[in-house]
Design a protein around this motif. Structure first.
Motif, PDB file in Angstrom:
ATOM      1  N   TYR A 284      10.635   2.774   1.100  1.00  0.00           N
ATOM      2  CA  TYR A 284      10.909   3.627  -0.070  1.00  0.00           C
ATOM      3  C   TYR A 284       9.953   4.799   0.070  1.00  0.00           C
ATOM      4  O   TYR A 284       8.766   4.598   0.310  1.00  0.00           O
ATOM      5  CB  TYR A 284      10.617   2.832  -1.340  1.00  0.00           C
ATOM      6  CG  TYR A 284      10.820   3.582  -2.651  1.00  0.00           C
ATOM      7  CD1 TYR A 284      12.100   3.918  -3.084  1.00  0.00           C
ATOM      8  CD2 TYR A 284       9.735   3.921  -3.457  1.00  0.00           C
ATOM      9  CE1 TYR A 284      12.282   4.574  -4.290  1.00  0.00           C
ATOM     10  CE2 TYR A 284       9.920   4.583  -4.675  1.00  0.00           C
ATOM     11  CZ  TYR A 284      11.197   4.905  -5.083  1.00  0.00           C
ATOM     12  OH  TYR A 284      11.383   5.565  -6.278  1.00  0.00           O
ATOM     13  N   PHE A 285      10.470   6.029  -0.013  1.00  0.00           N
ATOM     14  CA  PHE A 285       9.555   7.160   0.123  1.00  0.00           C
ATOM     15  C   PHE A 285       9.912   8.276  -0.839  1.00  0.00           C
ATOM     16  O   PHE A 285      11.047   8.369  -1.317  1.00  0.00           O
ATOM     17  CB  PHE A 285       9.485   7.656   1.578  1.00  0.00           C
ATOM     18  CG  PHE A 285      10.782   8.218   2.123  1.00  0.00           C
ATOM     19  CD1 PHE A 285      11.728   7.378   2.702  1.00  0.00           C
ATOM     20  CD2 PHE A 285      11.041   9.580   2.095  1.00  0.00           C
ATOM     21  CE1 PHE A 285      12.910   7.892   3.231  1.00  0.00           C
ATOM     22  CE2 PHE A 285      12.230  10.101   2.619  1.00  0.00           C
ATOM     23  CZ  PHE A 285      13.166   9.245   3.187  1.00  0.00           C
TER      24      PHE A 285
ATOM     25  N   GLY B 285       4.548  13.607   0.666  1.00  0.00           N
ATOM     26  CA  GLY B 285       5.000  12.555  -0.225  1.00  0.00           C
ATOM     27  C   GLY B 285       4.404  11.233   0.214  1.00  0.00           C
ATOM     28  O   GLY B 285       3.547  11.197   1.097  1.00  0.00           O
ATOM     29  N   VAL B 286       4.858  10.163  -0.429  1.00  0.00           N
ATOM     30  CA  VAL B 286       4.304   8.857  -0.095  1.00  0.00           C
ATOM     31  C   VAL B 286       5.404   7.959   0.460  1.00  0.00           C
ATOM     32  O   VAL B 286       6.579   8.113   0.133  1.00  0.00           O
ATOM     33  CB  VAL B 286       3.645   8.174  -1.309  1.00  0.00           C
ATOM     34  CG1 VAL B 286       2.480   9.009  -1.810  1.00  0.00           C
ATOM     35  CG2 VAL B 286       4.652   7.919  -2.404  1.00  0.00           C
TER      36      VAL B 286
ATOM     37  N   GLY C 167      -5.438  -1.736  -7.345  1.00  0.00           N
ATOM     38  CA  GLY C 167      -6.407  -0.750  -6.900  1.00  0.00           C
ATOM     39  C   GLY C 167      -5.787   0.582  -6.521  1.00  0.00           C
ATOM     40  O   GLY C 167      -4.554   0.716  -6.469  1.00  0.00           O
ATOM     41  N   PHE C 168      -6.649   1.537  -6.252  1.00  0.00           N
ATOM     42  CA  PHE C 168      -6.200   2.870  -5.847  1.00  0.00           C
ATOM     43  C   PHE C 168      -5.368   2.769  -4.567  1.00  0.00           C
ATOM     44  O   PHE C 168      -5.682   1.997  -3.674  1.00  0.00           O
ATOM     45  CB  PHE C 168      -7.418   3.782  -5.617  1.00  0.00           C
ATOM     46  CG  PHE C 168      -7.036   5.203  -5.283  1.00  0.00           C
ATOM     47  CD1 PHE C 168      -6.500   6.033  -6.265  1.00  0.00           C
ATOM     48  CD2 PHE C 168      -7.170   5.700  -3.989  1.00  0.00           C
ATOM     49  CE1 PHE C 168      -6.135   7.334  -5.961  1.00  0.00           C
ATOM     50  CE2 PHE C 168      -6.803   7.000  -3.684  1.00  0.00           C
ATOM     51  CZ  PHE C 168      -6.288   7.818  -4.670  1.00  0.00           C
ATOM     52  N   SER C 169      -4.309   3.552  -4.509  1.00  0.00           N
ATOM     53  CA  SER C 169      -3.442   3.599  -3.320  1.00  0.00           C
ATOM     54  C   SER C 169      -2.593   2.348  -3.146  1.00  0.00           C
ATOM     55  O   SER C 169      -2.001   2.155  -2.102  1.00  0.00           O
ATOM     56  CB  SER C 169      -4.296   3.795  -2.061  1.00  0.00           C
ATOM     57  OG  SER C 169      -3.785   4.867  -1.324  1.00  0.00           O
TER      58      SER C 169
ATOM     59  N   ARG D 244       0.843  -1.191   0.000  1.00  0.00           N
ATOM     60  CA  ARG D 244       0.000   0.000   0.000  1.00  0.00           C
ATOM     61  C   ARG D 244       0.881   1.244   0.000  1.00  0.00           C
ATOM     62  O   ARG D 244       2.025   1.226   0.450  1.00  0.00           O
ATOM     63  CB  ARG D 244      -0.890   0.056   1.245  1.00  0.00           C
ATOM     64  CG  ARG D 244      -1.859  -1.095   1.398  1.00  0.00           C
ATOM     65  CD  ARG D 244      -3.025  -1.007   0.463  1.00  0.00           C
ATOM     66  NE  ARG D 244      -3.849   0.170   0.724  1.00  0.00           N
ATOM     67  CZ  ARG D 244      -4.953   0.462   0.020  1.00  0.00           C
ATOM     68  NH1 ARG D 244      -5.337  -0.343  -0.967  1.00  0.00           N
ATOM     69  NH2 ARG D 244      -5.667   1.520   0.289  1.00  0.00           N
ATOM     70  N   VAL D 245       0.309   2.330  -0.461  1.00  0.00           N
ATOM     71  CA  VAL D 245       0.995   3.609  -0.489  1.00  0.00           C
ATOM     72  C   VAL D 245       0.434   4.480   0.617  1.00  0.00           C
ATOM     73  O   VAL D 245      -0.776   4.576   0.758  1.00  0.00           O
ATOM     74  CB  VAL D 245       0.768   4.301  -1.850  1.00  0.00           C
ATOM     75  CG1 VAL D 245       1.292   5.716  -1.823  1.00  0.00           C
ATOM     76  CG2 VAL D 245       1.417   3.507  -2.967  1.00  0.00           C
ATOM     77  N   LYS D 246       1.304   5.044   1.438  1.00  0.00           N
ATOM     78  CA  LYS D 246       0.830   5.937   2.505  1.00  0.00           C
ATOM     79  C   LYS D 246       1.220   7.371   2.167  1.00  0.00           C
ATOM     80  O   LYS D 246       2.414   7.689   2.032  1.00  0.00           O
ATOM     81  CB  LYS D 246       1.466   5.492   3.829  1.00  0.00           C
ATOM     82  CG  LYS D 246       1.200   6.407   5.014  1.00  0.00           C
ATOM     83  CD  LYS D 246      -0.234   6.311   5.505  1.00  0.00           C
ATOM     84  CE  LYS D 246      -0.472   7.319   6.633  1.00  0.00           C
ATOM     85  NZ  LYS D 246      -1.907   7.451   6.934  1.00  0.00           N
ATOM     86  N   TYR D 247       0.212   8.234   2.024  1.00  0.00           N
ATOM     87  CA  TYR D 247       0.495   9.658   1.791  1.00  0.00           C
ATOM     88  C   TYR D 247       0.644  10.355   3.132  1.00  0.00           C
ATOM     89  O   TYR D 247      -0.164  10.162   4.037  1.00  0.00           O
ATOM     90  CB  TYR D 247      -0.659  10.291   0.999  1.00  0.00           C
ATOM     91  CG  TYR D 247      -0.536  11.797   0.846  1.00  0.00           C
ATOM     92  CD1 TYR D 247       0.467  12.353   0.045  1.00  0.00           C
ATOM     93  CD2 TYR D 247      -1.397  12.656   1.521  1.00  0.00           C
ATOM     94  CE1 TYR D 247       0.592  13.726  -0.084  1.00  0.00           C
ATOM     95  CE2 TYR D 247      -1.276  14.034   1.384  1.00  0.00           C
ATOM     96  CZ  TYR D 247      -0.281  14.564   0.589  1.00  0.00           C
ATOM     97  OH  TYR D 247      -0.159  15.920   0.461  1.00  0.00           O
ATOM     98  N   THR D 248       1.686  11.138   3.289  1.00  0.00           N
ATOM     99  CA  THR D 248       1.894  11.812   4.575  1.00  0.00           C
ATOM    100  C   THR D 248       2.706  13.098   4.391  1.00  0.00           C
ATOM    101  O   THR D 248       3.045  13.467   3.256  1.00  0.00           O
ATOM    102  CB  THR D 248       2.570  10.851   5.579  1.00  0.00           C
ATOM    103  OG1 THR D 248       2.718  11.506   6.841  1.00  0.00           O
ATOM    104  CG2 THR D 248       3.942  10.401   5.091  1.00  0.00           C
TER     105      THR D 248
END
Lengths: 86, 973, 407, 210
Positions: free
Chosen positions: B704-705, B693-694, B767-769, B676-680
């Protein structure tokens, strides 16, 4: 130049290779006890010493280390210890 | 043109090689080796220019450029020091600051108006009534200035730069400097020797008097220079003026190129362990009436005209001097054929006996304790009045040259700009350097030595001291050298005369600014009682000569006028550059360094219009009209491709990787799921949001960010800074440049991607994210994320930079049928604005915190104990209801969008527009603004005040956000 | 036409043992405060304590540029008032301050910068200050030496043009204010060093100097770059200030070639031509605290590279003189003006960075009112020290901040 | 897909005389008119690794001992190890078979992060002196040694491999994005000394000679 900084890794280098990182103020205070005054004191306030101060530097164009040095703000010369005089 | 000597051993000219040049529209000829000034002199020119204020005629006075007397325009370049600039074939020389010519200047009458211009007169005039000031100012501007420069002037030539390092740098290539250089070099050290003149030798070089045992000074200079030149570890820079000296022995200079050099001039920046300053002396000007009249010149100038450039300065020379070089000059010029009716020597005694004998042998009258008090003659010297120093007796002599020189002034510039102090010395009458900076040594005549052996011995000692600094010389050796010095004559006694007995109305202490000693008295009377203030008030020393003429006379005179018991007054601060230096030379080779993305070339071919954004060059537009309508519509309707390679990309791994991320990111990253991608976001300690960023989890304590483009360069520094007390074990690898990024966005994005990859990219499969790693054609490794910055179905593909070009072409090919097009940064800006996705720095300013821009949801309040940067401030500021808030707005009555930066006002400023556009997608004008909290409620009417609106406001209303696809269906489809 | 030369700021007098007001620092803010204390409030028992000589610090080391096109609504009215005061002061002091309202061009090198300038311009216009956005061609018409081609590092997109700004002869302001203040009875004590402030029960009682103790109930520290160290040293009050050396330089004099002040944020460079014809140029700061006022090789080269690009004709001119001064920088690039808050009777006026010169006239006037009435004028209220702990930075710069003086 | 190619950020205007495909890289072995040197060779296709961990002493990449002192380098088996700081070492593959990247997670392949070039032959340090204030000729440095510092205004890693007259040379890495401008800068500075782009063969020959 006017300024050289002695990086603990790379040795004495042109001051423009580095970024100044502020007066040494000790570790980050615990977040739960912070009042606006103590927070502000840690984050913004400086002593603005006209003399030798301990301060942080980052070797931006070099090895990427953060370290502290003592520097005389009235001459821009590094000192080995806080008490060092000419 | 006068006949030139061609038999003297000291000559630096080749009389057989004539060089043509143009002066006042006519062709003249100089000789190879001439400076422009000597070539003009040889052609009979005596008046080179007119002075700044009084338009007084000015002539050749020195040879080393201490004043602006001989500054001229050469090939369109103003203020060229003709006395130190070599003559080149075909150059065009013009006079400066004249109405008419230097010979006949219509403004010459101003010289008689000096009574109306006391020191600082302009402060007391021209402001009453106020109306005249603007008119007067225009006239002042026209009258001021010296040279003319065309606004479209193109500086010819090549300018270069070098940054050498050495153990010992010796400034000054005279006998002391050469001796010092040889001493240090013999210790095996790397030595740099810089000399301002085009050749080594200093004050020995041009003198045919005896050095020792019938060897002349000149021969000795040649001997030393030969030794220096054959020593491999001495690097010699001649024709190289020292212009600066800084802490830790950084020495700067500029070198004038020879014909064989690839540069016209080059900037030299030397890092030396130790430095020897052996810059010698210049002459201290003699103060008397009309002391700068053409025909008045210094002893060294007169002697070098003859010995170096092969011409006599005139027919008859009167001398008014205060040192032995003056006597030597008189003897030499007499022997070369000049008539010398009289020498007025300031000194009552102390002359070198041999020289005195030589003078008397030649039947030259010498008046001891006499001095010139006035030079007569309208434009050139015709007569000179000399008086006894007590002014009781006077005599007048006819002449066309007056050699005038009160004494010597040490050239201490490199020492004092590097913070040495100057202290007045009663014996030499010098301001001598004391408290020398570490590893900097002085040698030679600047210490007051006149004896040739003493000068060299002091050079030897300084050279050994420098070697000692480099740990290449023993204390015993130093002791020997010191002892050797003690057996030689010490510094010579200097004359104390400051000014001839005159009233001083036309006695100039500073030639460049036309400052007379009368002006100095006026300044002191007004309360400007130290040289630094006198300089500011009277201008003395502020001209292009940079204090070369008034340097030591000003403090000496100031002390004298105030009848101070001892001379505690110091000369004014010397400031670099020690020699005026072309901006072109300082600029050197100007390297412009920008980063280019791996798709740079491809996008340029596709018509991208590039802009510099931070360290990068990026394609901002692909549309000539800058509205980007086509780019935007294509993303909304088909599919677009954006180069996102400038995003910061990092890997963090190691036992404390998570701890470190928790310190700098406001979200709780312990909860992040694999795949999953975490936006923060990151805040600074003020809680102000500085980056978003993610973050992707690659494995245990392995992430990895990404960061925003602008923050990429500071991210490692930032994380390490905020963990610097923690002794944590983690590794950060900057992969920003390693990975190219393609943002594939638009309803057709999936269709394009499907054609290129093997994995399932359906909404269910990817899927999204979500985050996926896969390879394209078993070759190109991809890190892919499904994000939606522009509000459409989007894939962000992170790919090794070297494969980027191949992938770009593949996607373009695959996307052809789906109308794939490039889009640039501005199109992205509009697209994301319609979605109300913020860009930091655009929707936020320095004082905007995370909560203000509605990103508080990223802040995990439950995450404690990490001392997360910024959250203390956020907690404290949270309850403050007076802060600015980010809102979305639409325009009333379907009006146009306000310009970015428009204000939101009532009776005062209440906020401003961050981004607003007439949206093609929505068919209405929308935007985002930062407004005071009480105006942030939905439905609040906003009044916009734009620049140049003349009070005509336009109106909008705060509305729900986002504007486009509020449910977010499109990016999740 | 010319008065006989006599000391402009009075004869040297002996330091008294008490004054109504003591002002530490002989710079422009102090001189202006003294002038207005005397002129508008009749308070003339005032001593200015200056360690060196008046105008030694920033007052004599700046490049004399004045303008009122700041970013926020708090600053613009203050600087506007300051700008409007130059002609008034010239008349009042009967001293030609040589105000040259030639206008300032602030070059813009990107679309984003143009948009940012729009906000600043709108703020100026809203407050009645003339300022306009012009394009590159218009800028070139005003400054023919400008290089508006695409092939430079930071191509010029346009400029913020602020016609009422310009330059004032900085030394003249020092001397004029000193003359004006001294005439009304203010004593200026040069070569006198303040070494401490005595307090009792939270109130100021005296200023200690190397020439003796002065009893006083009110003291202002307005000592430019030295303020923060003095305030911490005398009273233990720390400030959010970093003191940096800022450098400037002049070229050899030229006949008129540059009729406006030209500045560029991207190049970190500004230039204007003095009445004498020199091109005065500066702007870069070495981003580490120091009190050296030393210039650097790096800076002079940087300046040459920058000018070579956007004013390339100047490549044919020579740099003549470079100097440094101190800039006391705050995190939000806005000053700190406060009084009676930390210690009763103690006032401070500092943190001006490199804006001290532009503001001195208006600020002196309001600080005088503050001290005379013990009531902070509304216009100064936003500049109180407390704003930092209230998380209310001024917003004078838009740029994101991190942790050191240069961000 | 056989037409997938990898491209270096370094591009020379010279005409290749001999080249080969390696991996997906198109490697030029020799250019027309390489001249007498000094030479500039693009090595960007050669593998570079980042090794970072708190206990570097416990690591022996490719069986080579990491220098203990920062800024020291060691060259063995065609591999160059540069101790960067307390916790970090850069590893350059200079010569020989392709490098197998160790599986431990302390290693990161950073080949793509930088451009990688060699400058060698006569007057190399005269060229360097025009672009950098770093002292390549300092007596206290034993080759090979590492500089982390500015070169042509950009932070670089520069390893001096040899300082013997015509054999002198350095290898240099800097952020890939700066590739074009860095190469322009180096070639411009080297012009007066005859600096010429050369193929990998000349590099291999040099490296085997020192």
């Amino acid at each position: 130049m006017a300024l050289t900084i002695t990086c603990p890794i790379c040795g004495k280098r042109n001051g423009y290779e580095f970024r100044y990182g502020g007066e040494e103020k000790g570790p980050r205070p615990d977040e739960k006890d912070l009042t606006p005054e103590s927070w502000c004191d840690y984050v913004h306030m400086n002593k603005c010493v006209a003399g030798v101060q301990q301060e942080w530097w980052f070797h931006r164009d070099g090895c990427g280390s953060w370290f502290t040095i003592f520097r005389d703000t009235t001459t821009n010369l590094e000192k080995e210890t806080p008490e060092a005089k000419e | 043109m006068m006949n030139r000597f061609n038999h003297l051993p000291t000559l630096k000219i080749d009389t057989s090689d004539k060089i043509p040049f143009t002066y006042k529209g006519k062709t003249y000829y100089g000789t190879k080796g001439d400076t422009i000034a000597t070539a003009l002199y040889a052609n009979g020119v005596r008046i080179y220019a007119r002075s700044l204020k009084y338009h007084r005629p000015r002539g050749l006075y020195s040879m080393d450029g201490e004043c602006s007397n001989t500054m001229m325009e050469v090939n369109g370049i103003p203020n060229v020091r003709t006395e130190t600039t070599f003559l080149k074939p075909g150059i065009v020389v013009k006079e400066q600051n004249v109405k008419g010519s230097a010979e006949n200047d219509f403004l010459g009458f101003i010289d008689k108006m000096d009574w109306a211009m006391p020191a600082g007169f302009y402060y007391d005039t021209m402001h009453k009534p106020a109306k005249i000031w603007p008119v007067a100012m225009k006239q002042i501007r026209k009258a001021a200035g010296i040279g003319k420069l065309s606004p479209d002037h193109h500086m010819p030539g090549k300018y270069d730069e070098i940054f050498p390092t050495c153990d010992v740098c010796v400034i000054g290539g005279g006998p002391a400097g050469m001796t010092a250089a040889l001493a240090a070099a013999q210790k095996g050290l790397r030595v740099i020797l810089m000399e301002a003149r085009p050749w080594l030798g200093g004050h020995f070089e041009y003198r045919t008097s005896e050095y020792i045992n019938r060897q002349t000074h000149h021969e000795r200079a040649v001997q030393l220079a030969k030794e220096v030149e054959k020593t491999d570890n001495i690097r010699v820079f001649t024709h190289t003026a020292n212009v600066g000296a800084y802490n830790n022995n950084l020495i700067t200079g500029f070198q004038v190129g020879k014909e064989s050099d690839v540069f016209t001039e080059r900037y030299i920046e030397i890092r030396a362990n130790s430095v020897v300053v052996a810059t010698g002396c210049i002459e201290r000007p003699l103060l008397f009436e009309n002391n700068e009249r053409p025909g008045v010149m210094q002893a060294g100038c007169a002697l070098r005209l003859a010995n170096t450039y092969g011409m006599l300065p005139g027919k008859t020379a009167v001398f008014s001097i205060g040192h032995d070089l003056g006597l030597e000059t008189a003897v030499s010029l007499h022997d070369l054929g000049m008539s010398v009716p009289v020498i007025a020597d300031i000194r009552e005694d102390g002359q070198d006996p041999a020289l005195l004998k030589a003078v008397l042998d030649r039947k030259i009258t010498i008046l001891k304790g006499w001095v010139a008090t006035e030079a007569h003659g309208g434009k050139q010297v015709k007569k000179v009045t000399v008086k006894s120093v007590d002014a009781t007796v006077s005599k007048t002599y006819d002449c066309d040259v007056l050699v005038a020189s009160a004494g010597f002034t040490p050239l201490t510039g490199p020492l004092v700009v590097n913070q040495a102090k100057l202290t007045y010395d009663n014996h030499t009458n010098f301001f001598l350097p004391t408290d020398l900076p570490k590893k900097m040594h002085a040698a030679g005549s600047l210490l007051g030595f006149e004896n040739a052996q003493s000068i060299e011995a002091s050079g030897l000692l300084a050279g050994l001291k420098a070697a000692f600094d480099c740990e290449n010389c023993s204390i015993a050796e130093l002791g020997e050298a010191k002892k050797a010095m003690e057996d030689l004559p010490g510094p010579a006694r200097g004359t104390k005369l400051v000014t001839a007995p005159v009233k001083g109305r036309k006695t100039f202490i500073c030639f460049d600014e036309d400052t007379s000693i009368k002006n100095i008295k006026q300044s002191i009377d007004k309360g400007f009682d130290v040289p630094e203030l006198i300089k500011r008030f009277s201008g003395a020393g502020l001209g292009p000569g940079q204090g070369g003429i008034p340097g030591h006379n000003l403090p000496l005179f100031t002390a004298k006028y105030q009848a101070l018991p001892d001379i505690k007054i110091r000369p004014t601060t010397v400031r670099p550059p020690l020699v005026p230096t072309f901006i072109a030379t300082y600029a050197g080779t100007n390297h412009t360094m920008f980063k280019r993305t791996p798709m740079d070339e491809m996008q340029r071919k596709d018509g991208g219009i590039f802009r510099n954004i931070g360290v990068w060059q990026r394609a901002r537009y692909f549309s000539k009209d800058f509205t980007c309508k086509k780019e935007i519509e294509n993303v909304r309707n088909n599919v677009g491709m954006l180069d996102g390679s400038t995003l910061g990309k990092f890997r963090i791994h190691g036992p404390d990787a998570l701890n470190s991320l928790q310190r700098v990111y406001v979200s709780d990253l312990s909860k992040i799921k694999e795949g999953r991608v975490k936006y923060t976001a990151m805040c600074n300690d003020d809680g102000c949001v500085i980056d978003d960023g993610v973050v992707v989890k690659l494995g245990e304590n392995d992430y990895y960010f990404s960061t925003s483009t602008g923050r990429a360069g500071q991210t490692i520094e930032w994380i390490r800074y905020h963990t610097r007390y923690d002794n944590w074990d983690f590794a950060l690898v900057n992969l920003t440049d390693a990975m190219g990024v393609i943002n594939l966005s638009g309803p057709n994005a999936r269709k394009v991607l499907e054609k290129v990859v093997d994995i399932d990219v359906s909404n269910e499969g990817f899927g999204f994210s979500e985050y996926k790693e896969f390879t394209i054609a078993d070759t190109i490794p991809v890190k892919a994320m499904r994000l939606g910055f522009v509000g459409e179905l989007s894939y962000e593909l992170h790919v090794p930079a070297s494969y980027m070009k191949s992938l770009w072409l593949m996607l373009k090919e695959a996307g052809k049928e789906f109308k794939i097009q490039n889009f640039g940064v501005e199109a992205q800006n509009v697209l994301r604005m319609e979605k109300c996705h913020v860009i930091l720095g655009q929707e936020s300013e320095q004082r905007t915190n995370l909560l203000d821009i509605g990103m508080g949801f990223l802040w995990s309040r439950k995450k404690t104990g990490y001392k997360t940067v910024g959250v203390a401030a956020l907690a404290q500021a949270e309850k403050d209801n007076t802060r600015l808030k980010l809102v979305g707005f639409k325009m009333e009555n379907n009006g146009r969008a306000p310009k970015d930066g428009a204000l939101i006002v009532d009776d005062r400023v209440r906020g401003h527009v961050c981004t607003a556009r007439n949206s093609f997608s929505l068919n209405e004008a929308v935007g985002m603004a930062l407004v005071e909290a009480d105006m942030s409620k939905i439905g609040t009417r906003l009044a916009f005040y734009e620049d140049e609106c003349n009070g005509e406001l336009i109106y909008g209303t705060v509305v729900e956000t986002p504007f486009y696809d509020p449910e977010g269906k499109r990016m999740k489809m | 036409m010319f008065s006989k030369s006599k000391p402009m700021w009075g004869k040297k007098t002996k330091l008294k043992s008490s004054y109504d007001v003591v002002l530490i620092g002989g710079g422009l803010h102090s001189l202006a405060t003294a002038y207005y204390l005397a002129k508008e409030h009749g308070i003339t028992d005032v001593a200015i304590i200056e360690k060196n000589y008046i105008g030694y610090g920033g007052a004599g080391r700046n490049t004399a540029i004045v303008r009122a096109n700041q970013r926020t609504q708090y600053n613009v009215p203050l600087y506007k008032e300051a700008l409007d005061l130059w002609p008034v002061l010239t008349k009042e002091l009967d001293y030609n301050l040589m105000f040259n309202n030639c206008g300032n061009l602030n070059l813009m090198h990107s679309e984003a910068a143009m948009n940012a300038a729009r906000m600043t311009i709108a703020t100026a216009q809203f407050h009645g200050v003339e300022s306009h956005l012009i394009d590159a061609k218009e800028a070139k018409e005003l400054v023919p030496a400008l290089n508006i081609s695409e092939d430079i590092t930071f191509p010029i997109h346009g400029a913020m043009f602020h016609p009422p700004g310009g330059v004032v002869r900085h030394d003249a302001v020092v001397w004029g204010l000193a003359k004006g203040a001294a005439k009304m009875g203010v004593e200026i004590h040069q070569q006198t060093e303040a070494t401490g402030i005595n307090t009792k029960n939270g109130k100021v009682t005296a200023v200690v100097t190397d020439k003796g103790v002065i009893n006083t109930k009110q003291v202002l520290i307005s000592a430019g770059g030295y303020s923060a160290a003095l305030i911490h040293g005398f009273l233990g009050i720390k400030l959010p200030i970093s003191v940096l050396t800022i450098q400037a330089m002049v070229t050899q004099p030229l006949k008129p070639i540059l009729d406006h002040v030209v500045s560029s944020g991207a190049y970190h460079c500004y230039a204007n031509q003095t009445l004498k014809g020199e091109i005065a140029t500066g702007a870069h700061m070495d981003p580490w605290p120091n009190y050296t006022t030393l210039n650097t090789a790096h800076y002079i080269k940087h300046q040459a590279e920058a000018l070579s690009e956007f004013l390339p004709a100047l490549r044919g001119v020579r740099f003549m003189r470079i100097w440094g001064g101190l800039a006391d920088m705050t995190p939000d690039m806005a000053p700190i003006m406060d009084g009676n808050e930390q210690v009763e009777g103690f006032f401070m006026d500092c943190g001006w960075g490199y804006f001290g010169f532009k503001s001195c006239s208006a600020v002196g006037r309001h600080m005088a009112s503050f001290m005379a009435t013990n009531t902070c004028p509304d216009i100064l209220k936003p500049f109180a020290l407390k704003r930092y702990q209230e998380h209310k930075l001024m917003g004078e710069t838009a740029a994101l901040m991190s942790y050191t003086p240069d961000n | 897909m056989k037409d997938i190619k990898r491209y270096s950020a370094v591009e020379f205007k010279a005409t290749p005389l001999k080249n080969e495909t390696r991996g997906n890289w198109d490697v030029v072995l020799e250019y027309h008119g390489e001249g007498e040197g000094p030479w500039l060779v693009d090595l960007s296709h050669k593998t570079r690794l980042d090794l970072q961990c708190a206990d570097l002493a416990a690591k022996k990449p490719f069986g080579i001992t990491i220098p203990e002192i920062p800024c020291r380098s060691v060259m063995e088996k065609g591999i160059l190890l540069n101790r960067m700081n307390r916790i970090q070492t850069s590893i350059y593959h200079l010569d020989g078979e392709t490098m197998d990247i160790p599986a431990e997670k302390e290693y990161t392949d950073v080949t793509e992060s930088t451009i990688f070039v060699a400058i060698f032959g006569n007057n190399v340090f005269s060229i360097c002196e025009k672009l950098s204030a770093l002292d390549f000729a300092g007596a206290d440095q034993q080759t090979p040694f590492l500089f982390q510092g500015p070169f042509s205004h950009v932070p670089c890693q520069i390893v001096t491999l040899c300082r013997d007259a015509e054999k002198s040379g350095v290898v240099l890495t800097c952020s890939r994005g700066y590739g074009k401008h860095m190469i322009d800068g180096i070639l411009h500075a080297g012009e007066e000394f005859g600096l010429t782009p050369a193929g990998e063969a000349r590099f291999t020959n040099w490296i085997n000679n020192i």
